[in-house]
Design an enzyme around this catalytic site. Structure first.
Site, PDB file in Angstrom:
ATOM      1  N   SER A  12      41.390  41.046  34.557  1.00 19.88           N
ATOM      2  CA  SER A  12      40.963  40.307  35.747  1.00 19.88           C
ATOM      3  C   SER A  12      40.267  39.031  35.308  1.00 19.88           C
ATOM      4  O   SER A  12      39.720  38.959  34.198  1.00 19.88           O
ATOM      5  CB  SER A  12      40.007  41.154  36.593  1.00 19.88           C
ATOM      6  OG  SER A  12      39.418  40.385  37.621  1.00 19.88           O
TER       7      SER A  12
ATOM      8  N   TYR B  80      32.771  46.433  38.092  1.00 18.19           N
ATOM      9  CA  TYR B  80      34.178  46.060  37.963  1.00 18.19           C
ATOM     10  C   TYR B  80      34.342  44.953  36.925  1.00 18.19           C
ATOM     11  O   TYR B  80      35.178  45.040  36.025  1.00 18.19           O
ATOM     12  CB  TYR B  80      34.745  45.612  39.307  1.00 18.19           C
ATOM     13  CG  TYR B  80      36.217  45.282  39.263  1.00 18.19           C
ATOM     14  CD1 TYR B  80      37.171  46.291  39.318  1.00 18.19           C
ATOM     15  CD2 TYR B  80      36.656  43.965  39.146  1.00 18.19           C
ATOM     16  CE1 TYR B  80      38.531  45.998  39.251  1.00 18.19           C
ATOM     17  CE2 TYR B  80      38.009  43.659  39.082  1.00 18.19           C
ATOM     18  CZ  TYR B  80      38.941  44.683  39.147  1.00 18.19           C
ATOM     19  OH  TYR B  80      40.281  44.383  39.081  1.00 18.19           O
TER      20      TYR B  80
END
Length: 252
Positions: A157, A170
C-alpha cells in the site's frame, strides 16, 4: 521506486498447469485475482474465512470453464502454525507443489489517531496482515521450492511506503510487509527459483476501500478487473528474474 506493468497483455495460457494459492479469495481483489488466474489456466486454491463466499467463487470458476479449484477455509486472525501445516499437507497431497502465493487478505482496522487506537484491534490487524503472512510463507516455502519458478506476491500500500496520519496498524503492517518481502527476497536470491515481490493495487473499488473512504463515490475508482495485468505478470513466467521489487498496479 515502483515498477509498473499495468499495460501487460497476458496470453490466455499464461498460467496453464500452475497451482496458485490466493488468500482472502472470497471477495474483492482476491476473488477477482482467483477468477483471473483460473481463466488463464491455473488451478486455484481459495483460502478465506467465509466458506459460503469461497463456494460462490468456486462455482463461478467452474461455470466459466476454468480448472477445478480447491477450497480451504481459514480465519487468519485465529490461525496457528498447526493450521498452516495442515494446509501444506493438503496442498502436497492434492497437487504435490505450489507455483504461486498471493497474500491478498488484509484487515483495515481503525482510521483513528494512535492515541485512540484499540490495542485489541491493533493486534488483530498485525496478526492477519503480518503474522499470518509470515506463517503461511514459512510453511509453504518447501512446496514453492518444488516449482520450476515459484512466485510470492505480498500486497502492499502507499501507506506502507510513507506513513500517513490515522492509518494506524494498517500502515504499520504494510511497512512490515515490505520488510518481510525484502528480507525473504534477499535470502532467496541466487539460491532459489522463488521470486518475491510486493504489489500496491492502488485505489480499487472494494469493500475495504469503501470502509476507508465512506464519502467517496465508488465509481470514481477502478474495479478490480482493471488492475489484473500486473497480478498476471507477477504470477506468470514473464516475470522470472524479477524479485525484491515493489510494483504498482496503477500509474499514479
Amino acid at each position: 521506486m515502483s515498477e509498473f506493468f499495468g499495460n501487460y497483455v497476458a496470453p490466455i495460457s499464461l498460467l496453464k498447469g500452475k497451482v496458485i494459492l490466493v488468500t482472502g479469495a472470497g471477495d474483492g481483489i482476491g476473488k477477482t485475482a482467483a477468477k483471473t488466474f483460473a481463466a488463464h489456466g491455473a488451478s486455484v486454491i481459495l483460502l478465506g474465512r467465509t466458506t459460503a463466499k469461497l463456494e460462490m467463487v468456486y462455482d463461478e470458476i467452474e461455470v466459466s470453464g476454468g480448472p477445478q479449484p480447491a477450497i480451504f477455509p481459514m480465519d487468519l486472525n485465529g490461525a496457528r502454525i498447526e493450521d498452516f501445516d495442515n494446509l501444506a499437507e493438503a496442498i502436497e497431497g492434492e497437487f504435490g507443489r505450489l507455483d504461486g502465493l498471493l497474500h491478498n487478505a488484509s484487515l483495515l482496522g481503525q482510521r483513528t489517531p494512535i492515541a485512540n487506537y484499540h490495542f485489541s484491534t491493533w493486534q488483530q490487524v498485525i496478526q492477519v496482515n503480518v503474522n499470518a503472512a509470515f506463517g503461511l510463507t514459512k510453511t509453504l516455502l518447501p512446496l514453492l521450492e518444488k516449482s520450476e519458478a515459484g512466485s510470492i506476491i505480498f500486497t502492499s500500500s502507499s501507506v506502507g511506503l510513507r506513513g500517513r496520519a490515522y492509518w494506524g496498524a494498517y500502515s504499520v503492517s504494510k511497512f512490515a510487509t515490505e520488510g518481510l518481502m525484502q528480507v525473504l527476497a534477499d535470502e532467496l536470491e541466487g539460491v532459489s527459483n522463488i521470486r518475491v515481490n510486493s504489489l500496491n493495487p492502488g485505489a480499487t473499488r472494494t469493500t475495504m476501500r469503501a470502509s476507508a473512504y465512506p464519502a467517496e463515490n465508488p465509481q470514481s475508482v477502478v474495479p478490480a478487473e482493471e488492475i489484473m495485468p500486473t497480478y498476471l505478470y507477477l504470477m506468470g513466467d514473464d516475470s522470472r528474474g524479477q524479485s525484491g521489487k515493489h510494483f504498482s498496479a496503477q500509474k499514479r
